[in-house]
Design an enzyme around this catalytic site. Structure first.
Site, PDB file in Angstrom:
ATOM      1  N   GLU C  70       0.924  -1.119   0.119  1.00  0.00           N
ATOM      2  CA  GLU C  70      -0.040  -0.052  -0.028  1.00  0.00           C
ATOM      3  C   GLU C  70       0.739   1.521   0.009  1.00  0.00           C
ATOM      4  O   GLU C  70       0.566   2.290  -0.541  1.00  0.00           O
ATOM      5  CB  GLU C  70      -0.914  -0.032   1.382  1.00  0.00           C
ATOM      6  CG  GLU C  70      -2.065  -0.855   1.015  1.00  0.00           C
ATOM      7  CD  GLU C  70      -1.704  -2.337   1.464  1.00  0.00           C
ATOM      8  OE1 GLU C  70      -0.654  -2.628   1.925  1.00  0.00           O
ATOM      9  OE2 GLU C  70      -2.655  -3.331   1.003  1.00  0.00           O
ATOM     10  N   HIS C 139     -11.288  -4.681   9.605  1.00  0.00           N
ATOM     11  CA  HIS C 139     -11.859  -4.477   8.098  1.00  0.00           C
ATOM     12  C   HIS C 139     -13.459  -3.844   8.241  1.00  0.00           C
ATOM     13  O   HIS C 139     -14.075  -3.815   7.394  1.00  0.00           O
ATOM     14  CB  HIS C 139     -12.189  -6.042   7.502  1.00  0.00           C
ATOM     15  CG  HIS C 139     -10.891  -6.586   6.943  1.00  0.00           C
ATOM     16  ND1 HIS C 139     -10.070  -7.125   7.889  1.00  0.00           N
ATOM     17  CD2 HIS C 139     -10.261  -6.738   5.746  1.00  0.00           C
ATOM     18  CE1 HIS C 139      -8.919  -7.772   7.178  1.00  0.00           C
ATOM     19  NE2 HIS C 139      -9.282  -7.261   5.818  1.00  0.00           N
TER      20      HIS C 139
HETATM   21  C1  LIG Z   1      -2.566  -4.617   4.341  1.00  0.00           C
HETATM   22  C2  LIG Z   1      -3.468  -5.194   3.559  1.00  0.00           C
HETATM   23  N1  LIG Z   1      -3.699  -5.237   2.214  1.00  0.00           N
HETATM   24  C3  LIG Z   1      -4.425  -5.881   1.552  1.00  0.00           C
HETATM   25  C4  LIG Z   1      -5.203  -7.071   2.181  1.00  0.00           C
HETATM   26  C5  LIG Z   1      -6.096  -7.762   1.356  1.00  0.00           C
HETATM   27  N2  LIG Z   1      -5.630  -9.072   1.495  1.00  0.00           N
HETATM   28  C6  LIG Z   1      -5.876 -10.237   2.273  1.00  0.00           C
HETATM   29  S1  LIG Z   1      -5.282 -11.418   2.165  1.00  0.00           S
HETATM   30  C7  LIG Z   1      -4.466 -10.966   0.581  1.00  0.00           C
HETATM   31  C8  LIG Z   1      -3.445 -11.634  -0.081  1.00  0.00           C
HETATM   32  C9  LIG Z   1      -2.278 -12.271   0.827  1.00  0.00           C
HETATM   33  O1  LIG Z   1      -1.745 -12.999   0.047  1.00  0.00           O
HETATM   34  P1  LIG Z   1      -0.463 -14.007   0.655  1.00  0.00           P
HETATM   35  O2  LIG Z   1       0.446 -13.021   1.531  1.00  0.00           O
HETATM   36  O3  LIG Z   1       0.099 -14.567  -0.444  1.00  0.00           O
HETATM   37  O4  LIG Z   1      -1.341 -14.856   1.674  1.00  0.00           O
HETATM   38  P2  LIG Z   1      -2.444 -16.036   1.176  1.00  0.00           P
HETATM   39  O5  LIG Z   1      -3.677 -15.380   1.053  1.00  0.00           O
HETATM   40  O6  LIG Z   1      -1.972 -16.700   0.025  1.00  0.00           O
HETATM   41  O7  LIG Z   1      -2.192 -17.357   2.312  1.00  0.00           O
HETATM   42  C10 LIG Z   1      -4.950  -9.717   0.457  1.00  0.00           C
HETATM   43  C11 LIG Z   1      -4.351  -8.847  -0.738  1.00  0.00           C
HETATM   44  C12 LIG Z   1      -5.053  -7.017   3.708  1.00  0.00           C
HETATM   45  N3  LIG Z   1      -5.728  -7.840   4.431  1.00  0.00           N
HETATM   46  N4  LIG Z   1      -4.192  -6.267   4.484  1.00  0.00           N
END
Ligand SMILES: Cc1ncc(C[n+]2csc(CCOP(=O)(O)OP(=O)(O)O)c2C)c(N)n1
Ligand SMILES: [Mg+2]
Lengths: 373, 321, 333
Positions: C70, C139
């Site tokens: 972000e 959230h």
């Molecule tokens: C700061 C922030 N940005 C975006 C999100 C939205 N979000 C939640 S999980 C996710 C993807 C995370 O991917 P990864 O780190 O690969 O974990 P996975 O879900 O694959 O276990 C996103 C973009 C968030 N929760 N917090």
């Protein structure tokens, strides 16, 4: 049952009105009223306005109180030529209500009455109300207006006539991009509209700029036109409040706009925030301001009226009636002095530029008698 | 292999419990019985168990939004977790946190996290405590391939390196962050990022419990002994979508099938221990059945449990208004 | 007039502005989705599908999926705005501003003033806020008071589809940084939305009801609550004015005072935390500038001063509701 009693009902102002709220009773139980008297104030989604008495007589019982919201057509008061007993009045109300079916319950959701048609390459929005009558009326609004301006007229007159109201290009829900908008162009557009909608003869009712278009149409297409009813027409003199048009086009906020719209009315209490919002909604659409500027340039040149329609109106072969609010601040009512005596002239006092909204029954009567003769 | 039979059984128990828990949540959520949104760990179980079997109760972990597996592996109670998912008063956080905020400090579980990249900086703090107090404990921060792109992860690895903290960074790389592929979103290599900050960095096959366990043992033992932080880049895959309700249209059918059939850490574990004659099939099947029964009970009890009420709204705060 | 949802209205605003101005680009996490995968490309179109469909019109050059980062997203969008693009950056949930606030607070918001008026930063940040989805403490927040506190950013909270389209178009055309906040519960609400492009100027609050007995002041999702309560009270013979603030920065002080003076009895409904929020700010404004018009103490309906709870019954107790607003209104009617 007594034939003495009459129901005064919630009026239908504009084709989409479903219900109205009683803001204030101007008359009370027991008051004598005559046709045309203002008897109460009603608020709809779009406007606040006074309702004129449809009858002569005496108010015997008020059935809907201040603050009540009731469907169009439902009984709001009982009126009679003579007094009547309470039992008689109650029986009358009961009888009325048992026969009354509100449109609100009958219709599912809001019916959209707007129709669109392509005319000379422009998409034109209109509302029609056809009852297979002999005579057609076409309403043409003024600069910055739209077909809703006729809300107190179109419905009333639809009982006796086929009625059409259009949104001019750049206005309401019609096409916003236009190339040219001289009175000739718009008169051609009106003629094409009539062809496209199978109208072969029509009575024009025009307001201000729309009245100018009406005069021009009658002069270019004399066979099409049966009569003209003109409200505060342009083209009969040089004076016009040119700042009004300029400020209207450029109004950014509700407050700016209100200052301008107030100039249109003798009694500016009629202006609601909803009414201003409707205008702003239209002004804020892309290209509307530039289109209105183009039209402005067809109305005004160097601060004065551009068009001179005096000869055209005076030589019209059809019945013509001109209605003018005495206190019109946009176009002075003394412009009527140039009209010849074949033309019927009604100068209405306590009325501004919008006689069809401020004095609907005067205008409706004028239209009716112009057509019927 | 250094694990005895008991430890092997424990590993399988843990993985089965995680699997059953999240499979059950998958169905409950689809049946509209569960509020909010949940991210499931099915397919990644070997990572949580392989790491956490090297941790004691005083060691700590910080988890992610996909945290059920980490919680179970660190010893959180599945009944209390399930109640939390249903928003019940006796849930592990009193119903206030839900799936993304499960925490149990008595078990060394410092919290799942709704903020991607939110956990590892906290791990730095835990590790600083252990270093300062000389307790020989370690703290582990989990994060995803997607999270690896957050500044907080790089900042944390650098700080751990600078202060030589007993902190372990575990990147669980399941190939996707939401609908975006790692190939697209990660510039360079995750492993190189650890190396760049001077961390002892290893890539690990996350479908293979034994490989995770070995790698974790190596770096955790080192960290306990004052040799500083490390990065494990664990290659794994998840069976379900990003969260429940995700149509997973960004993955192909073949890929979904491959993940289910060929990359299932439970199947791989089972095959290995049976082929090596370490455990009997019936032992494993008993574990599977027990896990099923446990989770079934947890769901039933959770559904019957009471919701919090108006009095609970203003607890756990220092001022009530 | 065509009926569209809040989600469709936002999507249409983006589509029309991107067609009109090639400098407009969309930047964010999964705003298209599917990047680098073998599956569907426009896989997500944002978490709740708001930007879905834009990819096929503009391609990945202008619908830019980013890593989860972000700070870099907000910084990149600010820098692009400063140098000739007109970016619409998405901060998926407003709660994530915690990650990137510096770029908003100390960078983009300050450029114009700090650089002596030499900079224009036509940046729009779209973000989701608000409770009701059982999304728990990280959230579900509103946080608009925090942006409103900072000079240099405009803060926009559309309450309905018509406003969403017109205000988003204005946000994109505006030459200052704008944070455009979309309440998650509103996406599926629908209303009249013209097909044409139109813009609604900032700093003009909207009267959604007019009355004589009481004034509700509302913003975003609470407008609908107040409208419904006003309709309920109307059946009981009391008429209420409802003022939808539309933009918190700039704030339409004139309309607030006009609405307050109309009835002298005021209830402000704000979903954000109760200390230093919009409700407290507006009541201070009314007290300073129109104290004599008040016929009763100003009432506020807000959540309690706690994080947003997860459990459904707790969250329901937490959020302002029609029932709460009605009860508070009756206290001063
Ligand atoms: C700061 C922030 N940005 C975006 C999100 C939205 N979000 C939640 S999980 C996710 C993807 C995370 O991917 P990864 O780190 O690969 O974990 P996975 O879900 O694959 O276990 C996103 C973009 C968030 N929760 N917090
Ligand atoms: Mg991932």
């Amino acid at each position: 049952m007594s034939t003495n009693l009459v129901a005064i009902t919630m009026p239908k102002w504009g084709l989409s009105m479903k219900e109205g709220s009683i803001l204030k009773w101007i008359k009370s139980n027991g008051d004598n009223i005559s046709k045309g008297d203002m008897i109460l104030e009603i608020e709809t989604e779009k406007v606040v306005n006074e309702m004129e008495s449809p009858e002569d007589g005496k108010i015997l019982k008020i059935c809907a109180n201040e603050g009540d919201t009731v469907p169009v057509g439902s009984i709001i008061a009982v009126c009679g030529k003579q007094d009547a007993s309470n039992e008689e009045i109650d029986a009358f109300i009961e009888e009325f209500n048992s026969n009354f079916k509100s449109e609100i319950n009958l219709e599912e959701g809001e019916e959209d009455l707007n129709e669109k048609i392509k005319v000379s390459d422009l998409e034109i929005n209109f509302i029609k109300n056809i009852n297979s009558n002999n005579e057609n009326i076409l309403f043409i609004h003024g600069f910055g207006g739209d077909l809703n301006n006729w809300m107190f007229n179109q419905n009333e007159l639809s009982e006796k006539f086929n009625t059409y109201a259009i949104d001019l290009p750049g206005h309401g829900m019609s096409e916003k991009n236009i190339h040219s908008s001289t009175l000739d162009d718009l008169a051609n557009l009106i003629s094409s509209f009539c062809i496209a909608t199978d109208i072969n003869s029509v009575n024009l009712v025009g307001h201000s700029f729309g009245a100018g278009i009406s005069i021009k149409t009658a002069s270019l297409y004399p066979d099409l036109i049966n009569s003209l009813t003109l409200i505060s027409p342009i083209g009969l003199g040089k004076e016009i409040d040119s700042a009004y048009l300029e400020n209207f086009i450029n109004a950014e906020s509700r407050r700016d706009l209100k200052k301008e719209i107030e100039k249109l009315y003798f009694n500016s209490d009629i202006i609601t925030r909803d009414m201003l919002n409707e205008v702003l909604k239209s002004l804020r659409i892309d290209n509307v301001q530039s289109t209105l500027s183009k039209i402005q340039n067809e109305i005004i040149i160097n601060g004065e009226q551009k068009n001179n329609l005096i000869d055209e109106i005076n030589s019209a072969k059809v019945p013509v009636c001109v209605v003018w609010g005495k206190e019109d601040q946009i176009i002075p009512s003394n412009h009527h002095e140039v009209l010849n005596d074949r033309i019927k002239i009604i100068i209405e006092k306590d009325c501004g530029h919008m006689a069809h909204i401020e004095k609907p029954s005067v205008v409706n009567d004028a239209i009716n008698s112009t057509i019927v003769g | 292999m250094q694990l005895n039979r008991e430890e092997l059984l424990k590993a399988y128990e843990g993985m089965c419990l995680i699997r059953e828990f999240d499979d059950a949540v998958h169905y409950e959520f689809a049946a509209d019985a569960m509020p909010g949104f949940v991210h499931l760990y099915v397919g990644e179980e070997a990572s949580a168990m392989g790491i956490c079997m090297n941790l004691n109760e005083k060691d700590t972990i910080a988890s992610t939004h996909r945290g059920h597996g980490h919680c179970i592996a660190k010893g959180c109670d599945v009944n209390d977790m399930m109640k939390e998912l249903y928003g019940k008063k006796d849930g592990i956080c009193g119903g206030k946190g839900g799936s993304m905020h499960i925490a149990d400090l008595s078990k060394g579980m410092l919290g799942a996290n709704g903020i991607v990249g939110g956990g590892p900086p906290i791990v730095l703090g835990a590790a600083l405590t252990y270093k300062t107090k000389k307790t020989n404990n370690v703290s582990v921060g989990f994060f995803g391939d997607g999270a690896s792109n957050q500044g907080s992860i790089s900042e944390s690895m650098n700080m751990a390196s600078v202060l030589k903290l007993p902190a372990i960074f575990v990147c669980e790389d399941n190939g996707y962050a939401e609908s975006t592929a790692r190939e697209y979103a990660v510039g360079g290599k995750i492993l190189d990022r650890g190396k760049a900050f001077g961390l002892d960095s290893h890539e690990v096959d996350g479908d293979n419990f034994f490989e995770v366990y070995e790698a974790a043992k190596h770096v955790i033992d080192n960290a306990r002994n004052g040799k500083g932080p490390a990065l494990l880049h664990i290659k794994t895959s998840k069976v379900y979508g990003h969260f429940e309700g995700d149509a997973i249209s960004y993955r192909t059918k073949e890929e979904n099938e491959r993940i289910k059939n060929d990359e299932d850490p439970l199947k791989i574990f089972k095959k290995k221990v049976i082929e090596a004659g370490l455990l009997e099939l019936t032992q494993l099947e008993n574990i599977e059945n027990e896990s099923k029964a446990k989770i079934k009970k947890a769901i039933q009890e959770s559904k019957e449990a009471e919701f919090p009420n108006a009095n609970d709204l203003l607890t756990d705060v220092y001022i009530k208004y | 007039m065509p009926i569209k949802t809040y989600r469709e209205a936002i999507n249409e605003a983006l589509l029309q502005e991107m067609k009109k101005d090639e400098n407009v680009v969309v930047i964010g996490e999964d705003v298209a989705g599917g990047a680098g995968t073998n599956g569907e490309q426009d896989a997500w179109g944002g978490v709740l599908g708001v930007t879905k469909g834009l990819l096929k019109h503009f391609g990945r050059e202008r619908i830019i999926d980013t890593p989860i980062t972000e700070t870099a997203i907000m910084g990149m969008a600010s820098g692009a705005a400063l140098t000739g693009l007109r970016p619409v950056a998405e901060l998926m949930f407003v709660d994530f501003m915690g990650v990137c606030f510096d770029q908003i607070l100390n960078q983009t918001a300050k450029f114009r003033y700090m650089f002596g008026g030499k900079a224009v930063t036509p940046l729009t940040i779209r973000t989701m806020y608000g409770g009701g989805l059982r999304a728990a403490s990280q959230h579900s927040q509103c946080l608009y008071p925090m942006f409103t506190h900072v000079p240099g950013i405009k803060v926009v909270l559309p309450s309905n589809p018509y406003d969403a389209k017109g205000l988003l178009i204005q946000s994109i055309r505006d030459n200052d940084p704008v944070i455009f906040m979309e309440h998650k519960n509103l996406y599926d609400t629908s209303g009249d939305v013209p097909d044409e492009s139109y813009s609604i100027p900032f700093g003009e609050a909207n009267f959604t009801r007019e009355g004589k007995d009481l004034t509700f002041i509302a913003m975003g999702q609470t407008v609908e609550i107040c409208n419904n309560v006003a309709d309920t009270l109307k059946k009981e013979g009391k008429t209420c004015t409802v003022l939808d603030l539309r933009t918190l920065s700039p704030l339409d002080e004139d309309s607030i005072l006009e609405a307050a003076e109309e009835t002298g009895k005021i209830v402000i409904v704000d979903e954000s935390y109760p200390r230093c929020n919009v409700a407290t700010d507006i009541s201070a404004l009314i007290c300073q500038k129109s104290f004599d018009s008040l016929k009763a103490g100003i009432k506020m309906v807000t959540p309690p001063h706690t994080p947003v709870p997860f459990s459904p019954p707790l969250e329901d107790l937490y959020l302002p509701s029609e029932e709460k607003v009605l009860n508070v209104a009756k206290e001063i009617l």
